[in-house]
Scaffold this active site. Structure first.
Site, PDB file in Angstrom:
ATOM      1  N   HIS A 115       9.625  -3.499   3.512  1.00 47.39           N
ATOM      2  CA  HIS A 115       9.176  -3.720   2.132  1.00 47.39           C
ATOM      3  C   HIS A 115      10.357  -4.048   1.221  1.00 47.39           C
ATOM      4  O   HIS A 115      10.252  -4.890   0.323  1.00 47.39           O
ATOM      5  CB  HIS A 115       8.465  -2.472   1.599  1.00 47.39           C
ATOM      6  N   GLU A 133       5.725 -11.682   7.168  1.00 46.10           N
ATOM      7  CA  GLU A 133       5.168 -12.503   8.243  1.00 46.10           C
ATOM      8  C   GLU A 133       4.652 -11.666   9.412  1.00 46.10           C
ATOM      9  O   GLU A 133       4.032 -12.212  10.321  1.00 46.10           O
ATOM     10  CB  GLU A 133       6.219 -13.507   8.731  1.00 46.10           C
ATOM     11  N   MET A 174       0.834  -1.200   0.000  1.00 46.80           N
ATOM     12  CA  MET A 174       0.000   0.000   0.000  1.00 46.80           C
ATOM     13  C   MET A 174       0.872   1.256   0.000  1.00 46.80           C
ATOM     14  O   MET A 174       0.400   2.351   0.319  1.00 46.80           O
ATOM     15  CB  MET A 174      -0.945   0.009   1.202  1.00 46.80           C
TER      16      MET A 174
END
Length: 283
Positions: free
Chosen positions: A37, A150, A30
């Site tokens: 990331h 995770e 997003m």
């Protein structure tokens, strides 16, 4: 690096990649990208010829309009980071491109059970929004693999089940949580913390680790462990929201047959709702 905003152009590029026999990895995000990331991107690059990163703030997965309104949009900075990482393609569509007739009448994908338990119980509709946008991205990008963090443990479990149930021929890769040196799990929501709250925030992982230590020592009074952990969070300045100890493979309650536990913690710190988790092998 290509930046694509429309479905026709994306389909055109995907057809070209398929004709060239390229192995494609997808990293759905997003935006408001951080080092966590980038770890997903690095994992994707190690496993595929071409990496596609999607950047889309998905309105369907926000249960509170104010959260959607204030979620950071940092597309230019995100693209600069991804370009330095040598990502091949960024798909950054508008809401109109993904939901031309709005979200209310849009077809959705729901994963029974996993969508409404635990985190789903406190955020109605959230996981339905996640499974809908991820399945749409899978159809559009047709990746060979897709990488997810995770940190969002229940989300990862939900996506794995959706892929199995829907017959997607996609390898789902879970990438371990990336933490700051003080233990705080990296998250876009950390940006909501004040400087003072940021000093308090690592306390979440300390409480999580304390629960793990108790389980590894053989303690099994889960109600007492959870009650003490909630009290510790509140004493540190958090507002404890939810603490769960579940079977890591099913997300159901721990049983005598459980081999691994996952500790799931959610707590408010100011305006930021922080989540974290930890896996524990049960003796």
């Amino acid at each position: 690096m290509l930046i694509i905003e429309t479905l026709p152009l994306l389909r055109q590029q995907i057809r070209r990649l398929r004709m060239e026999g390229k192995r494609v990895a997808l990293v759905p995000t997003m935006g408001n990208l951080h080092d966590g990331h980038m770890k997903l991107v690095d994992e994707a690059k190690a496993r595929a010829d071409v990496v596609v990163v999607s950047i889309f703030v998905n309105p369907m997965q926000f249960d509170r309009p104010e959260d959607l309104a204030r979620y950071p949009r940092t597309l230019q900075e995100d693209c600069e980071k991804l370009n330095k990482r040598k990502v091949d393609l960024v798909f950054a569509p508008s809401v109109k491109e993904i939901y031309p007739n709005g979200t209310e009448t849009h077809t959705y994908v729901d994963v029974p059970g996993l969508s409404t338990m635990l985190e789903g119980a406190s955020r109605p509709g959230h996981f339905r929004g996640v499974s809908t946008i991820v399945s749409k991205l899978f159809n559009l990008v047709q990746p060979d693999i897709a990488c997810f963090g995770e940190k969002d443990f229940q989300q990862l479990a939900l996506i794995r089940k959706m892929v199995a149930d829907m017959g997607f021929d996609i390898e789902i890769v879970g990438v371990p949580i990336m933490r700051a040196k003080d233990g705080l799990a990296l998250s876009s929501r950390n940006g909501y913390l004040t400087a003072e709250q940021r000093k308090i925030a690592p306390g979440l992982y300390k409480v999580l680790s304390s629960i793990a230590d108790k389980l590894q020592a053989g303690e099994r009074d889960l109600d007492e462990i959870i009650a003490i952990a909630g009290q510790e969070l509140n004493e540190k300045g958090f507002r404890s929201d939810d603490i769960q100890i579940r079977d890591a493979d099913t997300l159901l309650e721990i049983s005598e047959n459980s081999k691994r536990a996952v500790i799931l913690v959610a707590a408010w710190l100011g305006d930021a709702r922080l989540i974290d988790n930890k896996l524990v092998e049960l003796a």
